[in-house]
Design a protein around this motif. Structure first.
Motif, PDB file in Angstrom:
ATOM      1  N   LYS A 252     -31.671   8.929 -66.545  1.00  0.00           N
ATOM      2  CA  LYS A 252     -30.674   8.371 -65.643  1.00  0.00           C
ATOM      3  C   LYS A 252     -31.183   8.361 -64.218  1.00  0.00           C
ATOM      4  O   LYS A 252     -31.984   9.206 -63.823  1.00  0.00           O
ATOM      5  N   ASP A 253     -30.686   7.404 -63.445  1.00  0.00           N
ATOM      6  CA  ASP A 253     -30.961   7.343 -62.007  1.00  0.00           C
ATOM      7  C   ASP A 253     -29.966   8.219 -61.254  1.00  0.00           C
ATOM      8  O   ASP A 253     -28.764   8.161 -61.523  1.00  0.00           O
ATOM      9  N   TYR A 254     -30.452   8.988 -60.319  1.00  0.00           N
ATOM     10  CA  TYR A 254     -29.571   9.794 -59.488  1.00  0.00           C
ATOM     11  C   TYR A 254     -29.801   9.447 -58.014  1.00  0.00           C
ATOM     12  O   TYR A 254     -30.931   9.124 -57.612  1.00  0.00           O
ATOM     13  N   TRP A 255     -28.724   9.573 -57.237  1.00  0.00           N
ATOM     14  CA  TRP A 255     -28.782   9.300 -55.801  1.00  0.00           C
ATOM     15  C   TRP A 255     -28.447  10.554 -55.006  1.00  0.00           C
ATOM     16  O   TRP A 255     -27.565  11.328 -55.401  1.00  0.00           O
ATOM     17  N   GLY A 256     -29.125  10.711 -53.868  1.00  0.00           N
ATOM     18  CA  GLY A 256     -28.777  11.766 -52.944  1.00  0.00           C
ATOM     19  C   GLY A 256     -27.532  11.389 -52.155  1.00  0.00           C
ATOM     20  O   GLY A 256     -27.040  10.268 -52.249  1.00  0.00           O
ATOM     21  N   GLN A 257     -27.054  12.344 -51.368  1.00  0.00           N
ATOM     22  CA  GLN A 257     -25.811  12.136 -50.631  1.00  0.00           C
ATOM     23  C   GLN A 257     -26.023  11.317 -49.356  1.00  0.00           C
ATOM     24  O   GLN A 257     -25.067  10.839 -48.758  1.00  0.00           O
ATOM     25  N   GLY A 258     -27.269  11.148 -48.972  1.00  0.00           N
ATOM     26  CA  GLY A 258     -27.575  10.375 -47.772  1.00  0.00           C
ATOM     27  C   GLY A 258     -27.744  11.268 -46.556  1.00  0.00           C
ATOM     28  O   GLY A 258     -27.037  12.268 -46.406  1.00  0.00           O
ATOM     29  N   THR A 259     -28.688  10.911 -45.720  1.00  0.00           N
ATOM     30  CA  THR A 259     -28.910  11.651 -44.474  1.00  0.00           C
ATOM     31  C   THR A 259     -29.094  10.640 -43.344  1.00  0.00           C
ATOM     32  O   THR A 259     -29.791   9.634 -43.499  1.00  0.00           O
ATOM     33  N   GLN A 260     -28.438  10.891 -42.235  1.00  0.00           N
ATOM     34  CA  GLN A 260     -28.450   9.950 -41.116  1.00  0.00           C
ATOM     35  C   GLN A 260     -29.724  10.097 -40.305  1.00  0.00           C
ATOM     36  O   GLN A 260     -30.122  11.205 -39.926  1.00  0.00           O
ATOM     37  N   VAL A 261     -30.337   8.958 -40.022  1.00  0.00           N
ATOM     38  CA  VAL A 261     -31.462   8.900 -39.089  1.00  0.00           C
ATOM     39  C   VAL A 261     -31.070   7.945 -37.972  1.00  0.00           C
ATOM     40  O   VAL A 261     -30.730   6.786 -38.229  1.00  0.00           O
ATOM     41  N   THR A 262     -31.079   8.431 -36.760  1.00  0.00           N
ATOM     42  CA  THR A 262     -30.740   7.613 -35.606  1.00  0.00           C
ATOM     43  C   THR A 262     -31.918   7.612 -34.647  1.00  0.00           C
ATOM     44  O   THR A 262     -32.370   8.677 -34.218  1.00  0.00           O
ATOM     45  N   VAL A 263     -32.407   6.423 -34.336  1.00  0.00           N
ATOM     46  CA  VAL A 263     -33.544   6.290 -33.438  1.00  0.00           C
ATOM     47  C   VAL A 263     -33.048   5.694 -32.128  1.00  0.00           C
ATOM     48  O   VAL A 263     -32.536   4.566 -32.103  1.00  0.00           O
ATOM     49  N   SER A 264     -33.185   6.444 -31.070  1.00  0.00           N
ATOM     50  CA  SER A 264     -32.709   5.983 -29.769  1.00  0.00           C
ATOM     51  C   SER A 264     -33.831   5.287 -29.007  1.00  0.00           C
ATOM     52  O   SER A 264     -34.992   5.671 -29.092  1.00  0.00           O
ATOM     53  N   SER A 265     -33.466   4.266 -28.269  1.00  0.00           N
ATOM     54  CA  SER A 265     -34.470   3.504 -27.513  1.00  0.00           C
ATOM     55  C   SER A 265     -34.675   4.095 -26.130  1.00  0.00           C
ATOM     56  O   SER A 265     -33.945   4.948 -25.676  1.00  0.00           O
TER      57      SER A 265
END
Length: 121
Positions: free
Chosen positions: A108-121
């Motif tokens: 089966k395929d499993y997914w993580g819960q997600g993690t935010q990446v924010t790149v500021s200019s």
């Protein structure tokens, strides 16, 4: 039952680096393909990088030469090293792992819960 635990990410300045990791836990017999996907606000989830059990990698054109995916099969872990980050790399990053489990045998395929990446200019 398998769970994926992601770590890394956060707020990074443009041109900087970040490293994501994702570890699969549970009754795992083997992990096959592993990958990272991202979803920017208002956009569909897209593939960023994938790696096969044998180590063959594939990258989105937008990250080639900047991101590196790797894996540690003994630890059931996949990594994403992100260098030369750009504001357009901002989004929620999800890991995906194709897992063969024991008790009962299943794939089966499993997914993580997600993690935010924010790149500021």
């Amino acid at each position: 039952q398998v769970k994926l635990l992601e770590s890394g990410g956060g707020l990074v300045q443009a041109g900087g680096s970040a490293r994501l990791s994702c570890t699969a836990f549970g009754s795992i017999y083997s992990t096959n393909a592993m990958g990272w996907y991202r979803q920017a606000p208002g956009k569909q989830r897209e593939s960023v990088a994938t790696i096969s059990m044998g180590g063959r990698t594939n990258y989105a054109d937008s990250v080639k030469g900047r991101f590196t995916i790797s894996r540690d099969n003994a630890k059931n872990t996949v990594y994403l090293q992100m260098d030369s980050l750009k504001p357009e790399d901002t989004g929620v990053y999800y890991c995906n792992v194709d897992v063969v489990t024991t008790g009962p045998w299943a794939r089966k395929d499993y997914w993580g819960q997600g993690t935010q990446v924010t790149v500021s200019s």
